[in-house]
Design a protein around this motif. Structure first.
Motif, PDB file in Angstrom:
ATOM      1  N   LYS A  79       0.840  -1.195   0.000  1.00  0.00           N
ATOM      2  CA  LYS A  79       0.000   0.000   0.000  1.00  0.00           C
ATOM      3  C   LYS A  79       0.873   1.242   0.000  1.00  0.00           C
ATOM      4  O   LYS A  79       2.062   1.189   0.289  1.00  0.00           O
ATOM      5  CB  LYS A  79      -0.941   0.006   1.204  1.00  0.00           C
ATOM      6  N   GLU A 121       0.388   5.782   0.692  1.00  0.00           N
ATOM      7  CA  GLU A 121      -0.479   6.839   1.200  1.00  0.00           C
ATOM      8  C   GLU A 121      -0.188   8.144   0.477  1.00  0.00           C
ATOM      9  O   GLU A 121       0.956   8.436   0.143  1.00  0.00           O
ATOM     10  CB  GLU A 121      -0.268   7.010   2.704  1.00  0.00           C
ATOM     11  N   THR A 171      -5.318   6.162   1.396  1.00  0.00           N
ATOM     12  CA  THR A 171      -4.457   4.988   1.406  1.00  0.00           C
ATOM     13  C   THR A 171      -4.895   4.087   0.273  1.00  0.00           C
ATOM     14  O   THR A 171      -6.070   3.714   0.179  1.00  0.00           O
ATOM     15  CB  THR A 171      -4.571   4.218   2.738  1.00  0.00           C
TER      16      THR A 171
END
Length: 145
Positions: A92, A94, A112
């Motif tokens: 992931k 952000e 996110t």
């Protein structure tokens, strides 16, 4: 293209379809504006959605989105969506995003994004994509996530 530590900008015009009967941008459309900003950010890095799907079998999904609506945008406004990568994790990353009219912030978003394979399961970013994000944007990699 975003330079090291820089913010990527995308211009968006407010159309009639983006507004309510009073000519004010409907709140959910800020999410669409932010999506366009993120898409152009990734495209300018050379890792657009189509290439990620075709070359790596990967896609991006929004895992979390916090939005603060500060001031309204109106019909025919020219807006600027600023996008900045803030963290890169294993599966992931952000971003901080701002929707502005001139220099006035209308909306702030903390997003996110998860990386998923074709089946929708979390997947790590390919090393060269991770390197592009980390190198160009000047952020530190964080622990696996």
């Amino acid at each position: 293209m975003a330079s090291k530590g820089a913010t990527h900008s995308t211009d968006i015009r407010v159309y009639y379809e983006d507004t309510d009967s009073g000519g004010i941008v409907y709140y959910a459309n800020y999410l669409k504006f932010a999506e366009r900003g993120r898409t152009e950010f990734l495209r300018d890095l050379g890792h657009d959605h189509r290439a990620m799907a075709q070359d790596h079998g990967l896609g991006f999904v929004v895992r979390r989105c916090l939005v603060d609506y500060l001031k309204p945008a109106r019909l025919d406004d020219l807006l600027r969506v600023e996008t900045r990568l803030t963290r890169v994790h294993g599966a992931k990353f952000e971003m901080a995003q701002y929707v502005l009219r001139n220099d006035t912030i209308l909306c702030e978003l903390a997003v996110t994004l998860g990386v998923v394979d074709a089946s929708g399961r979390p997947s790590r970013l390919p090393p060269h994509v991770r390197q592009a994000l980390v190198g160009v944007c000047g952020v530190q990699e964080e622990g696996k996530g």
